[in-house]
Motif scaffolding. Structure first.
Motif, PDB file in Angstrom:
ATOM      1  N   ALA A 172       0.823  -1.212   0.000  1.00 62.32           N
ATOM      2  CA  ALA A 172       0.000   0.000   0.000  1.00 62.32           C
ATOM      3  C   ALA A 172       0.850   1.251   0.000  1.00 62.32           C
ATOM      4  O   ALA A 172       0.580   2.196  -0.730  1.00 62.32           O
ATOM      5  CB  ALA A 172      -0.928   0.003   1.213  1.00 62.32           C
ATOM      6  N   GLY A 173       1.888   1.259   0.809  1.00 62.74           N
ATOM      7  CA  GLY A 173       2.680   2.468   0.970  1.00 62.74           C
ATOM      8  C   GLY A 173       3.732   2.673  -0.082  1.00 62.74           C
ATOM      9  O   GLY A 173       4.091   3.795  -0.375  1.00 62.74           O
ATOM     10  N   CYS A 174       4.235   1.583  -0.659  1.00 62.48           N
ATOM     11  CA  CYS A 174       5.367   1.734  -1.570  1.00 62.48           C
ATOM     12  C   CYS A 174       5.055   1.360  -2.994  1.00 62.48           C
ATOM     13  O   CYS A 174       5.888   1.551  -3.866  1.00 62.48           O
ATOM     14  CB  CYS A 174       6.544   0.932  -1.061  1.00 62.48           C
ATOM     15  N   ALA A 175       3.870   0.852  -3.265  1.00 63.62           N
ATOM     16  CA  ALA A 175       3.533   0.542  -4.641  1.00 63.62           C
ATOM     17  C   ALA A 175       3.565   1.816  -5.471  1.00 63.62           C
ATOM     18  O   ALA A 175       3.979   1.813  -6.625  1.00 63.62           O
ATOM     19  CB  ALA A 175       2.168  -0.120  -4.727  1.00 63.62           C
ATOM     20  N   SER A 176       3.187   2.915  -4.850  1.00 65.38           N
ATOM     21  CA  SER A 176       3.223   4.178  -5.573  1.00 65.38           C
ATOM     22  C   SER A 176       4.648   4.598  -5.879  1.00 65.38           C
ATOM     23  O   SER A 176       4.890   5.364  -6.797  1.00 65.38           O
ATOM     24  CB  SER A 176       2.518   5.279  -4.773  1.00 65.38           C
ATOM     25  N   GLN A 177       5.603   4.072  -5.120  1.00 62.83           N
ATOM     26  CA  GLN A 177       7.005   4.370  -5.381  1.00 62.83           C
ATOM     27  C   GLN A 177       7.647   3.279  -6.233  1.00 62.83           C
ATOM     28  O   GLN A 177       8.823   3.346  -6.529  1.00 62.83           O
ATOM     29  CB  GLN A 177       7.776   4.501  -4.058  1.00 62.83           C
ATOM     30  N   SER A 204      -0.960   7.159  -6.679  1.00 67.09           N
ATOM     31  CA  SER A 204      -1.559   6.466  -5.535  1.00 67.09           C
ATOM     32  C   SER A 204      -1.236   7.184  -4.238  1.00 67.09           C
ATOM     33  O   SER A 204      -0.173   7.755  -4.075  1.00 67.09           O
ATOM     34  CB  SER A 204      -1.013   5.042  -5.435  1.00 67.09           C
ATOM     35  N   ALA A 205      -2.162   7.104  -3.316  1.00 63.33           N
ATOM     36  CA  ALA A 205      -1.926   7.671  -1.989  1.00 63.33           C
ATOM     37  C   ALA A 205      -1.019   6.735  -1.200  1.00 63.33           C
ATOM     38  O   ALA A 205      -1.021   5.533  -1.406  1.00 63.33           O
ATOM     39  CB  ALA A 205      -3.254   7.848  -1.258  1.00 63.33           C
ATOM     40  N   THR A 206      -0.249   7.290  -0.302  1.00 63.65           N
ATOM     41  CA  THR A 206       0.645   6.463   0.502  1.00 63.65           C
ATOM     42  C   THR A 206      -0.040   6.057   1.792  1.00 63.65           C
ATOM     43  O   THR A 206      -0.985   6.689   2.246  1.00 63.65           O
ATOM     44  CB  THR A 206       1.951   7.208   0.826  1.00 63.65           C
ATOM     45  N   ALA A 207       0.463   4.995   2.395  1.00 64.61           N
ATOM     46  CA  ALA A 207      -0.077   4.495   3.652  1.00 64.61           C
ATOM     47  C   ALA A 207       0.385   5.390   4.799  1.00 64.61           C
ATOM     48  O   ALA A 207       1.284   6.201   4.653  1.00 64.61           O
ATOM     49  CB  ALA A 207       0.389   3.066   3.885  1.00 64.61           C
ATOM     50  N   ALA A 245      14.233   1.407   6.538  1.00 62.21           N
ATOM     51  CA  ALA A 245      14.537   2.828   6.326  1.00 62.21           C
ATOM     52  C   ALA A 245      14.276   3.206   4.875  1.00 62.21           C
ATOM     53  O   ALA A 245      13.737   4.284   4.583  1.00 62.21           O
ATOM     54  CB  ALA A 245      15.981   3.121   6.712  1.00 62.21           C
ATOM     55  N   TYR A 246      14.634   2.307   3.962  1.00 60.02           N
ATOM     56  CA  TYR A 246      14.384   2.563   2.542  1.00 60.02           C
ATOM     57  C   TYR A 246      12.881   2.618   2.258  1.00 60.02           C
ATOM     58  O   TYR A 246      12.410   3.532   1.567  1.00 60.02           O
ATOM     59  CB  TYR A 246      15.057   1.483   1.684  1.00 60.02           C
ATOM     60  N   GLU A 291       8.278   5.991   0.847  1.00 58.95           N
ATOM     61  CA  GLU A 291       6.883   6.420   0.993  1.00 58.95           C
ATOM     62  C   GLU A 291       6.759   7.923   0.827  1.00 58.95           C
ATOM     63  O   GLU A 291       5.766   8.410   0.320  1.00 58.95           O
ATOM     64  CB  GLU A 291       6.353   6.043   2.377  1.00 58.95           C
ATOM     65  N   GLN A 292       7.771   8.645   1.283  1.00 54.11           N
ATOM     66  CA  GLN A 292       7.729  10.102   1.227  1.00 54.11           C
ATOM     67  C   GLN A 292       7.997  10.610  -0.182  1.00 54.11           C
ATOM     68  O   GLN A 292       7.301  11.496  -0.653  1.00 54.11           O
ATOM     69  CB  GLN A 292       8.720  10.682   2.220  1.00 54.11           C
ATOM     70  N   SER A 293       9.014  10.048  -0.837  1.00 63.70           N
ATOM     71  CA  SER A 293       9.308  10.427  -2.215  1.00 63.70           C
ATOM     72  C   SER A 293      10.391   9.515  -2.773  1.00 63.70           C
ATOM     73  O   SER A 293      11.159   8.923  -2.016  1.00 63.70           O
ATOM     74  CB  SER A 293       9.770  11.888  -2.316  1.00 63.70           C
ATOM     75  N   THR A 294      10.457   9.453  -4.081  1.00 67.51           N
ATOM     76  CA  THR A 294      11.494   8.659  -4.734  1.00 67.51           C
ATOM     77  C   THR A 294      12.870   9.207  -4.382  1.00 67.51           C
ATOM     78  O   THR A 294      13.803   8.442  -4.111  1.00 67.51           O
ATOM     79  CB  THR A 294      11.297   8.671  -6.262  1.00 67.51           C
ATOM     80  N   ALA A 295      13.007  10.517  -4.351  1.00 64.76           N
ATOM     81  CA  ALA A 295      14.303  11.132  -4.038  1.00 64.76           C
ATOM     82  C   ALA A 295      14.763  10.766  -2.626  1.00 64.76           C
ATOM     83  O   ALA A 295      15.945  10.469  -2.406  1.00 64.76           O
ATOM     84  CB  ALA A 295      14.227  12.645  -4.187  1.00 64.76           C
TER      85      ALA A 295
END
Length: 173
Positions: A23-28, A63-66, A96-97, A102-106
């Protein structure tokens, strides 16, 4: 892949972190869909599989993040569950990764060197061969992701997802 879990709580913890990662990282583009079946009794076999579904491109996903606190809580629960010291070290780096991604790709990319260091340290400290192999593969996967990002190309995050699932199974079993 099939894993033996000592208790339904163990399965729930692994499934929860994998589901939150989905849920949280699929968007990333970090992890993809995970299906699981809960064991009917302690010690029964449980299957956790990752369907071969495409992983979204982090630059185009909407997608929204968790909830980050839910991911942190699940990672802590998983760390408490695992007894192998190498697994705990590897989880710290990969967690940590996941959290940064979740916050951003960067932000995820910025944490990759530390995650690689922790995964390699975890692989060296682990008493479980399958976990050692998975953490070593995850470190390489993260190197490949960093290189692709640096080159401005889309990284294949499917290998990382599969190796994470292998690590989770090996560290839990």
């Amino acid at each position: 892949m099939t894993a033996r879990f000592r208790s339904p709580a163990a399965m729930a913890a692994v499934s929860g972190v994998l589901a939150l990662g989905v849920a949280g990282c699929a968007s990333q583009g970090v992890v993809g869909a995970v299906g699981s079946t809960a064991p009917s009794a302690p010690g029964s076999a449980a299957a956790t599989t990752a369907p071969e579904t495409p992983i979204s491109d982090p630059s185009t996903s909407t997608s929204a993040t968790a909830d980050p606190s839910a991911l942190a809580s699940s990672l802590k629960s998983l760390s408490d569950l695992w007894t192998d010291p190498g697994c705990k070290i590897g989880l710290r780096g990969f967690g940590a990764y996941l959290t940064a991604s979740e916050q951003s790709t960067a932000k995820g990319d910025a944490v990759i060197p530390t995650a690689i260091t922790d995964l390699r340290a975890g692989a060296s400290a682990s008493k479980r061969l399958a976990a050692t192999q998975a953490m070593t593969a995850m470190a390489k996967d993260l190197q490949d992701i960093a290189a692709a990002d640096k080159a401005g190309t889309t990284a294949d995050r499917g290998k990382l997802r599969r190796d994470w699932q292998i690590m989770g199974t090996a560290c839990t079993g």
